[in-house]
Scaffold this active site. Structure first.
Site, PDB file in Angstrom:
ATOM      1  N   ALA A 114     -46.764 -69.704  39.498  1.00 56.42           N
ATOM      2  CA  ALA A 114     -45.572 -70.076  38.729  1.00 56.42           C
ATOM      3  C   ALA A 114     -45.591 -71.589  38.535  1.00 56.42           C
ATOM      4  CB  ALA A 114     -44.299 -69.645  39.450  1.00 56.42           C
ATOM      5  N   LYS A 115     -44.785 -72.063  37.608  1.00 55.88           N
ATOM      6  CA  LYS A 115     -44.650 -73.504  37.398  1.00 55.88           C
ATOM      7  C   LYS A 115     -43.396 -73.742  36.591  1.00 55.88           C
ATOM      8  CE  LYS A 115     -47.412 -76.999  38.585  1.00 55.88           C
ATOM      9  NZ  LYS A 115     -48.289 -77.064  39.757  1.00 55.88           N
TER      10      LYS A 115
END
Length: 430
Positions: A114-115
């Site tokens: 994720a980011k």
């Protein structure tokens, strides 16, 4: 207000997103990845865009836009940093989330990728304003993050203090008897707020370790080798610190404010002290001379460490690079076309998903300690980190030798094969 986006068709790919997709497709073609699994991995699972109001110090209300992209969680909870930078947008978050999936898979961690972040220039806001922005962003994300769902960490322009604000805000939304169970909702926290010894240097130490392993593999001594560092934040400083302790010589540094050079060597510790007292800028440091930014990548050196932002090494400067090794401390610093040029010139590249994976490994150690109610000593953390990174490095080098491929392709192949195996064994619901 929160908008949830679902990818129903391929987005126009450019910049970092175009790079990561070309890297993925290259590796997927080589291993003849199952076409149905390929369809799953080439899109993100969830994308969140949040617009939220924050009152500024002068009483004015501003609306900020934040992002969180969750790429894949077949191996475990989503994991990835939050960055505060004007270049943050949905495509950048998609690309970085995908890289995190490959990075955690390669490292053998029980995480997906994720980011996210907020599109802003943090230098334009006070500490109190940044705290309110961070807390409001956390509240806007709500239960889309969580200690067993999606665990943020520091990234560009965020730090342990940022994580402490997120932790406190998130925990305050839980009932009192549930709050202590959520200590591992973020990693990279200050020690006093449940952080881990060694997490501050984990990414930079990992960059150093991969350079050290590469040197050992090629029977090269690091002593007296010259290296340059782009970006003198947490990653750049610690990588330079550990390399200097091995006898290597830091000759040039570039940050957002300028570039400096001293062929006789720059002290990382002295430069860090100066930058801290100079609003984070290396400009004006007495131990080196200023040079033009355009000259930086063409400097005579043995090792180049891009540890700033993506797409810094391009077709415009790849021909000028004199280093024999590029160690990617940043995510996506080398454009795909530039990499073709570098490989043709015989320059080795330690890819980002291997080189800077010390950060997520250190985060995993912190998450484990919080989960299990343990506290590890610094020496134990660094020892475990070295063993984990050596294991990953050896796997990549074995693949490069046995299948005659460059290090990035080998790293992607290993990462994607692990994910493919998971889907084959578990099947696809329903």
């Amino acid at each position: 207000m929160t908008t949830t986006l679902t990818s129903k068709k391929k987005q126009k790919k450019q910049g970092m997103l175009g790079n990561v997709m070309r890297q993925f497709n290259n590796a997927a073609d080589i291993i003849d990845l199952n076409k149905n699994i390929r369809k799953i991995l080439e899109v993100t699972n969830n994308e969140f865009i949040v617009h939220f109001p924050v009152r500024m110090d002068d009483g004015e209300v501003k609306i900020f836009t934040g992002y969180r992209v969750q790429h894949n969680n077949s191996l475990g909870p989503y994991k990835g940093g939050l960055r505060y930078h004007p270049t943050v947008d949905i495509d950048a978050a998609r690309a970085l989330a995908m890289w995190m999936t490959w990075k955690t898979s390669l490292a053998g961690l029980p995480y997906g990728g994720a980011k996210g972040g907020i599109q802003l220039d943090p230098t334009k806001y006070s500490q109190d304003e940044l705290q309110r922005i961070t807390r409001r962003f956390t509240y806007a994300l709500g239960d889309n993050i969580g200690p067993e769902l999606d665990i943020p960490a520091p990234d560009v322009n965020t730090n342990p203090q940022t994580m402490a604000w997120i932790l406190d805000t998130y925990m305050s939304t839980k009932s009192p008897n549930e709050r202590s169970k959520n200590l591992h909702v973020v990693t990279g926290k200050p020690i006093g707020a449940g952080g881990s010894a060694g997490r501050d240097r984990a990414t930079g130490y990992g960059v150093f370790l991969t350079i050290k392993f590469w040197a050992e593999h090629n029977d090269i001594a690091l002593r007296h080798k010259k290296f340059i560092v782009q970006g003198f934040g947490n990653v750049g400083y610690w990588a330079a610190h550990f390399l200097k302790n091995e006898g290597a010589i830091l000759t040039a540094v570039q940050d957002a404010y300028g570039s400096i050079y001293n062929d006789g060597g720059i002290s990382p510790e002295d430069l860090l002290d100066y930058a801290k007292a100079n609003n984070g800028s290396i400009s004006g440091f007495a131990g080196a001379s200023p040079i033009e930014n355009t000259e930086f990548f063409g400097l005579d050196c043995d090792i180049c460490i891009p540890a700033a932002l993506g797409n810094q090494i391009t077709v415009d400067n790849a021909h000028h690079i004199k280093a024999s090794l590029i160690a990617e401390g940043a995510n996506g610093p080398t454009d795909v076309k530039a990499e073709e040029i570098l490989l043709q010139r015989g320059i080795d590249i330690i890819p980002d998903i291997l080189c800077n994976s010390g950060g997520v490994i250190g985060s995993y150690f912190e998450w484990l300690q919080n989960r299990n109610g343990e506290i590890w000593q610094l020496e134990e953390v660094l020892d475990k980190l070295e063993r984990k990174m050596r294991e990953s490095f050896n796997k990549v080098m074995h693949k490069t030798r046995t299948q005659q491929m460059d290090m990035r392709t080998a790293a992607f192949v290993i990462a994607i094969e692990r994910l493919e195996e998971t889907y084959v064994q578990r099947g696809i619901f329903p």
